[in-house]
Design a protein around this motif. Sequence first.
Motif, mmCIF file in Angstrom:
data_model
loop_
_atom_site.group_PDB
_atom_site.id
_atom_site.type_symbol
_atom_site.label_atom_id
_atom_site.label_comp_id
_atom_site.label_asym_id
_atom_site.label_seq_id
_atom_site.Cartn_x
_atom_site.Cartn_y
_atom_site.Cartn_z
ATOM 1 N N LEU A 493 11.734 -47.389 -9.072
ATOM 2 C CA LEU A 493 11.055 -45.577 -9.892
ATOM 3 C C LEU A 493 10.445 -44.812 -9.757
ATOM 4 O O LEU A 493 10.713 -43.906 -9.998
ATOM 5 C CB LEU A 493 11.312 -46.353 -11.507
ATOM 6 N N ARG A 494 9.477 -44.613 -9.888
ATOM 7 C CA ARG A 494 8.290 -43.904 -9.174
ATOM 8 C C ARG A 494 8.628 -43.473 -7.680
ATOM 9 O O ARG A 494 8.696 -42.588 -7.223
ATOM 10 C CB ARG A 494 6.779 -44.613 -8.895
ATOM 11 N N SER A 495 9.279 -44.246 -6.387
ATOM 12 C CA SER A 495 9.764 -43.507 -5.458
ATOM 13 C C SER A 495 11.077 -42.270 -5.714
ATOM 14 O O SER A 495 11.020 -41.096 -5.426
ATOM 15 C CB SER A 495 10.118 -44.474 -4.788
ATOM 16 N N GLU A 496 11.884 -42.793 -7.280
ATOM 17 C CA GLU A 496 12.453 -41.547 -7.807
ATOM 18 C C GLU A 496 11.807 -40.238 -8.722
ATOM 19 O O GLU A 496 12.684 -39.998 -9.577
ATOM 20 C CB GLU A 496 13.861 -42.417 -8.230
ATOM 21 N N GLY A 497 10.274 -40.710 -8.926
ATOM 22 C CA GLY A 497 9.929 -39.434 -9.954
ATOM 23 C C GLY A 497 9.851 -40.259 -11.293
ATOM 24 O O GLY A 497 10.087 -39.187 -11.387
ATOM 25 N N ILE A 498 10.321 -41.141 -11.591
ATOM 26 C CA ILE A 498 10.694 -41.496 -12.847
ATOM 27 C C ILE A 498 8.899 -41.930 -13.667
ATOM 28 O O ILE A 498 8.306 -43.339 -12.535
ATOM 29 C CB ILE A 498 11.669 -42.607 -12.647
ATOM 30 N N PRO A 499 7.986 -41.714 -14.002
ATOM 31 C CA PRO A 499 6.986 -42.533 -14.269
ATOM 32 C C PRO A 499 7.125 -43.728 -14.649
ATOM 33 O O PRO A 499 8.052 -43.951 -15.726
ATOM 34 C CB PRO A 499 6.567 -41.573 -15.286
ATOM 35 N N ALA A 500 6.113 -44.741 -14.626
ATOM 36 C CA ALA A 500 6.178 -46.575 -14.779
ATOM 37 C C ALA A 500 5.041 -46.987 -14.462
ATOM 38 O O ALA A 500 4.267 -46.636 -13.422
ATOM 39 C CB ALA A 500 7.859 -46.783 -14.255
ATOM 40 N N ARG A 501 5.305 -48.133 -15.494
ATOM 41 C CA ARG A 501 3.812 -48.806 -14.911
ATOM 42 C C ARG A 501 4.162 -49.936 -15.341
ATOM 43 O O ARG A 501 5.062 -50.621 -15.818
ATOM 44 C CB ARG A 501 2.316 -48.194 -15.958
ATOM 45 N N TRP A 502 3.289 -50.625 -14.323
ATOM 46 C CA TRP A 502 3.104 -52.265 -14.888
ATOM 47 C C TRP A 502 2.366 -53.124 -16.115
ATOM 48 O O TRP A 502 1.418 -53.086 -16.040
ATOM 49 C CB TRP A 502 2.758 -53.650 -13.511
ATOM 50 N N VAL A 503 2.705 -54.002 -16.769
ATOM 51 C CA VAL A 503 2.128 -54.238 -18.185
ATOM 52 C C VAL A 503 2.419 -55.658 -17.332
ATOM 53 O O VAL A 503 3.087 -56.366 -17.521
ATOM 54 C CB VAL A 503 2.769 -53.432 -19.443
ATOM 55 N N LYS A 504 1.993 -57.102 -18.273
ATOM 56 C CA LYS A 504 1.719 -57.580 -18.252
ATOM 57 C C LYS A 504 0.385 -58.469 -19.336
ATOM 58 O O LYS A 504 0.126 -58.199 -20.192
ATOM 59 C CB LYS A 504 -0.002 -58.471 -17.339
ATOM 60 N N GLY A 505 1.266 -60.004 -19.700
ATOM 61 C CA GLY A 505 0.837 -60.692 -21.195
ATOM 62 C C GLY A 505 1.940 -61.862 -21.625
ATOM 63 O O GLY A 505 1.808 -62.600 -20.846
ATOM 64 N N PHE A 506 2.653 -62.067 -22.309
ATOM 65 C CA PHE A 506 3.274 -63.479 -22.550
ATOM 66 C C PHE A 506 4.679 -63.009 -23.268
ATOM 67 O O PHE A 506 5.028 -62.133 -24.076
ATOM 68 C CB PHE A 506 2.186 -63.911 -23.714
ATOM 69 N N THR A 507 5.876 -63.692 -22.618
ATOM 70 C CA THR A 507 6.811 -63.867 -23.005
ATOM 71 C C THR A 507 6.574 -64.748 -24.916
ATOM 72 O O THR A 507 5.846 -64.798 -24.997
ATOM 73 C CB THR A 507 7.812 -64.407 -22.780
ATOM 74 N N GLY A 508 7.506 -64.595 -25.718
ATOM 75 C CA GLY A 508 7.934 -65.358 -26.953
ATOM 76 C C GLY A 508 7.543 -66.403 -27.057
ATOM 77 O O GLY A 508 7.249 -67.171 -28.347
ATOM 78 N N GLY A 509 7.673 -67.756 -25.864
ATOM 79 C CA GLY A 509 7.379 -68.006 -25.702
ATOM 80 C C GLY A 509 8.717 -69.517 -26.860
ATOM 81 O O GLY A 509 9.266 -69.342 -26.647
ATOM 82 N N GLU A 510 7.951 -70.618 -26.915
ATOM 83 C CA GLU A 510 9.535 -71.971 -27.507
ATOM 84 C C GLU A 510 9.568 -72.021 -28.437
ATOM 85 O O GLU A 510 8.203 -72.366 -30.015
ATOM 86 C CB GLU A 510 9.091 -72.912 -26.675
#
Length: 730
Positions: A493-510
């Motif tokens: 996306l950044r290569s196409e000039g679209i601002p984006a960022r990498w995010v981390k955390g947890f998904t919803g779980g069971e």
Amino acid sequence: MEERQLFIYKLVLYVTGFLLFCEWLRPLETISHTEDAKIFFIYAVFCFFVSFLQVPWYISILLKGMALAFIMDGLYIAERIFSGAWFSVFYEQIIFNTQMIQFQEWWQMTPLFRSLLFLILLWLMSYLLYYWFVIARRMFFFVLLTLIYVTVVDTFTVFDGKWSIIRTFVIGMIALGLSSFAREMDKESIPLKGLHKARVWTIPLIAVILLSSAAAYASPKFDPQWPDPVPYLESAAGGAGPGGSRNGTVQKVGYGEDDSRLGGSFIQDDTPVFEAVADGERYWRIESKDTYTGKGWEDTLDESVTNMDPENITFETFSEEVEVEEQTAFITMERQALFKKLVYPYGLSSLVRFPSDYELLVHVHTGEMDTVKGGSPAKLGEFVANYEFPTFEYNQLREAGDDDPQEIRDRYLQLPESLPNRVRNLASQIVGEEDNRYDRVKAVESYFSSNGFEYSTTDVPVPDENDDYVDQFLFESQLGYCDNFSTSMVILLRSEGIPARWVKGFTGGERIDTREFNDNVQNVYQVTSGNAHSWVEVYFPEVGWVPFEPTKGFTNTTDFYTDVDTQDSEDSAATPEDGGISEDNLGNPQQMDGEEQSSDQAGAGSSDQHNTWIVVLSVGFLIIAVILFVTRYRWMSMFLIRKYRKNSDEQTYEKAYLYLLKVLDYKGFKRKPEQTLRDFARTVDQHYQSNDMRRLTDDYERVVYGNESQRTQWPKVTELWEDLIKKTLS
């Protein structure tokens, strides 16, 4: 003169032993929470020095104990040393930690007590190494243990043991060479006073060490010729711990702060991290990172940290133009959770039941929220999160345009200069003729659901020094987990000039239960280390940051909708994700979609089990072989004792006596060439303060030289022989 040369020889041997022991201490700062290992090195030097002086034992204990007390006082105890208050603090620490050991709550042990135990270990090792290297001159076992330790630490942790292995090899060769040199001098009866003539013997030793080390370092190395057994061994042993650093080739799944080196295989870990009572599955956000280095992610933005009121959290990821629904979640952190940060849903507005003695420090650029108590990071037990759950409208996203604020473009369009051009070319091909930002983003997101990409946590490569992490995934391996997919989407996306960022955390779980909360029946989700995840946020003008999910086999838990009058045209877009999975299977970033991967995993599972058994059996045979070799004289003696009891002929008596000489030689009683059997027997008896060896030797000489039969004396002779064998091996 001879005593001086003997002192120098012992000193050199002992120094080599200490240098080898230092290789055990070097990884401490890297693989543990030890902030400064210098104090341990200093105490080790002191203990080794006292042991080498061979002062009386009571003076040695006094000196080492005093040094230990001064270290404890300087590091942990504020009271005046050796005062009543000082001893009171020390006593309380001992009692508390003893109780924690009894309850097996090892994580509750205090730093003072852990340091005390480690310093005592250094104390003991100073004596043991003096005995092994100087007295017994048996250093091969310790050299071997050091090599095994360094290789294991290098393989299973982030510690780089390349130079440590080389140092251990060189120092070990010197120690073994000196030991062999001394044995040859004893064997040839060369006194130490003649050592100046034997100095030329050291030239071949030094030459062999230097040449073999240089050849080993410079020679080409083959790539691994068989599958990496580390994932299987770590899986069986519990791995290196959750949230491990990314510098190794194998990590245990979980949240970790160091993302500078991505790649490598993962080991599954279902350790519970927190329990969430919520209306539905949510992304549980922790932080984002802005700078891609070609190997991983770093946070290079200015540390703008705000001490925020928990009842009025102003950090936002989307604008007021987005439709929201007020919701509440109840979070309970598990004891096993090691990180001291807030996990929160999108749209967090306030925290209830937030402890009054805690502070909330918010990093305004990354969204990272630290929970602090008394100036130090501390983990919350439980809290209630009020949040405004966002719902993004498709047409609003399509009409958002490309007029990004300059601040956003400066921060979130960064790309490394070393990024290969074919990555940029691929990005242009993927977006094709799409005429709005949302469709371009969706084109990149859906690109990974086909085109040969596979989700896997094993056999995932780590880029070499000259390789780019994203380039390797897109064009070579096409195999990886959430970090590979999310990082690649951000860079495309950044290569196409679209601002984006990498995010981390947890998904919803069971989802494990339901519970009544705030007058509503809500779902209870268990979130484990296996739910640690990374995804993508894309910026849309006048909307804000919108989450996207590129990882194959996962569904975006963000809510999207379309106006009623355009519902029919947007049905396909309203589908959560292509190839979505059921709610019960959502949220675990270390599990593939079962239906999609069942046939592949069946074959891989059989192969994995086969390889596992090969590794386990090989390691088992190796351990058994080592044990048999180390204890060979014990079990051989037991066998021969039973055998010789049944035979009373002269040939058996001669074999038994010669075997006894071999055992005595193994335990350090070396018979010199000029010694007669009687002289040697007298030396052995002086050590054991008996006359058993002389009596046995007299009987042996009568049998061998006098041709006398000892059948009538056989029970008594056998008893003498057995006693000497047992004394020698004890």
